[in-house]
Motif scaffolding. Structure first.
Motif, short mmCIF file in Angstrom:
data_model
loop_
_atom_site.label_atom_id
_atom_site.label_comp_id
_atom_site.label_asym_id
_atom_site.label_seq_id
_atom_site.Cartn_x
_atom_site.Cartn_y
_atom_site.Cartn_z
N SER A 75 -4.48 -9.83 -6.21
CA SER A 75 -5.62 -8.88 -5.46
C SER A 75 -4.78 -7.82 -4.91
O SER A 75 -5.31 -6.82 -4.76
N GLU A 76 -4.02 -8.27 -3.85
CA GLU A 76 -3.21 -7.10 -3.20
C GLU A 76 -2.45 -6.35 -4.14
O GLU A 76 -2.37 -5.09 -3.92
N ALA A 121 -1.89 -0.84 -6.62
CA ALA A 121 -1.93 -0.12 -7.52
C ALA A 121 -2.91 0.96 -7.48
O ALA A 121 -2.62 2.16 -7.98
N ARG A 122 -4.20 0.61 -7.18
CA ARG A 122 -5.33 1.47 -7.13
C ARG A 122 -5.04 2.70 -6.18
O ARG A 122 -5.20 3.67 -6.37
N ARG A 123 -4.50 1.96 -5.14
CA ARG A 123 -4.23 2.98 -4.07
C ARG A 123 -3.17 4.06 -4.40
O ARG A 123 -3.40 5.29 -4.25
N SER A 124 -2.26 3.51 -4.99
CA SER A 124 -1.26 4.65 -5.60
C SER A 124 -1.70 5.63 -6.75
O SER A 124 -1.35 6.75 -6.77
N GLN A 125 -2.52 4.98 -7.39
CA GLN A 125 -3.18 5.73 -8.57
C GLN A 125 -3.91 6.98 -7.91
O GLN A 125 -3.99 8.18 -8.27
N ILE A 126 -4.86 6.68 -6.72
CA ILE A 126 -5.43 7.51 -6.19
C ILE A 126 -4.68 8.79 -5.44
O ILE A 126 -4.98 9.87 -5.38
#
Lengths: 188, 188
Positions: B5-6, B11-16
């Motif tokens: 989950s982390e 990864a999501r944060r980086s994508q944003i």
């Protein structure tokens, strides 16, 4: 009596430029709306745009006015003195913050970039002439090409404009400018 | 499995952040609307603002990401190398143009200014530590206080950011940076 009329036109032009300078400084380029320009100059949009083609025209006229003043200082005291003057009276150069806001336009709009360069050509020429004289007089370092020294001083000037625009012009910048001045001078 | 989950969150944060960087670079701070941020990240506003409080939060996170990267270069190669990297890949630093656009906010909004300073504190600390080491090693000039040298390098960096933002980063800037580097070095 055309002379009176010319004086009147020049005074009106100057009144508009002074107002526009305050307006750009306070609201930025986009925020300096026609309505605000009317308020700050006390003139109608008709009167304003009788003298200047459009907002870009006003902006470029201000840039030209600054460049002329700076060129005069450069001719007698050099570009570092221009920076010292900016540091001493940052309020007078607040409007230059708009120069940062238009960075994207300078990048993407070739016509605007060309007009902008023309307006500041006078300053560049004065700087080149000054450095040539300093070099002849043996006061300029001669181990670095003059165009690199000009590029260096221009870069520092751009940094100072950015600093003043964001309100961080204090602290040790006067000592920093001493260092800048010394680094273009010939060493004894 | 909290670890997965982390990773997913990171990864999501980086994508944003990657999308936001492109969006700011292309449209500027004001032009980077929520809709455009959605388009460029391929995520909903809900997803985006689950990770970042608001647009300011995104902006400051990007500033922090840059500061961390730069601090790493500073630690090993110095602040002038950071500038050389910017010069070599101006496209990667296009988004910094937004830093110029927000100059007025930095001046007028104390909370925003405080957050901004915190994010770049890491870079300032890395620069101070590097210069202290250089000084101990006898590579830094010792006739000028270290804080003045830092102020000098910061001023040149601000000039370079302004230059890159307005698309005028070419010509002789590499030679100019040689001069900058030399002027903080100890002379033999």
């Amino acid at each position: 009596m055309p002379k009176v009329s010319e004086d009147h036109l020049a005074a009106r032009r100057s009144q508009i430029l002074d107002g526009a300078r305050r307006c750009f400084a306070e609201y930025g380029y986009d925020g300096a709306t026609v309505r605000r320009l009317e308020e700050v100059t006390g003139l109608s949009r008709g009167a304003i745009f009788h003298h200047f083609k459009d907002k870009d025209g006003l902006f470029l006229a201000l840039a030209h006015e600054d460049a002329t003043r700076m060129a005069d200082v450069v001719a007698h005291e050099g570009l570092v003195q221009v920076m010292r003057d900016m540091l001493a009276q940052p309020d007078q150069f607040d409007w230059l913050g708009t120069r940062l806001e238009i960075a994207r336009r300078l990048r993407n709009d070739p016509d605007f970039r060309r007009s902008w360069s023309q307006r500041s050509a006078e300053l560049t020429e004065a700087t080149m002439a000054r450095l040539a004289r300093q070099k002849s007089a043996g006061r300029l370092r001669d181990d670095v090409p003059t165009d690199v020294l000009i590029g260096y001083l221009d870069l520092v000037l751009d940094g100072l404009v950015a600093r003043i625009a964001s309100g961080h012009a204090g602290d040790n910048l006067s000592a920093v400018l001493d260092l800048v001045e010394e680094s273009v001078r010939r060493r004894d």
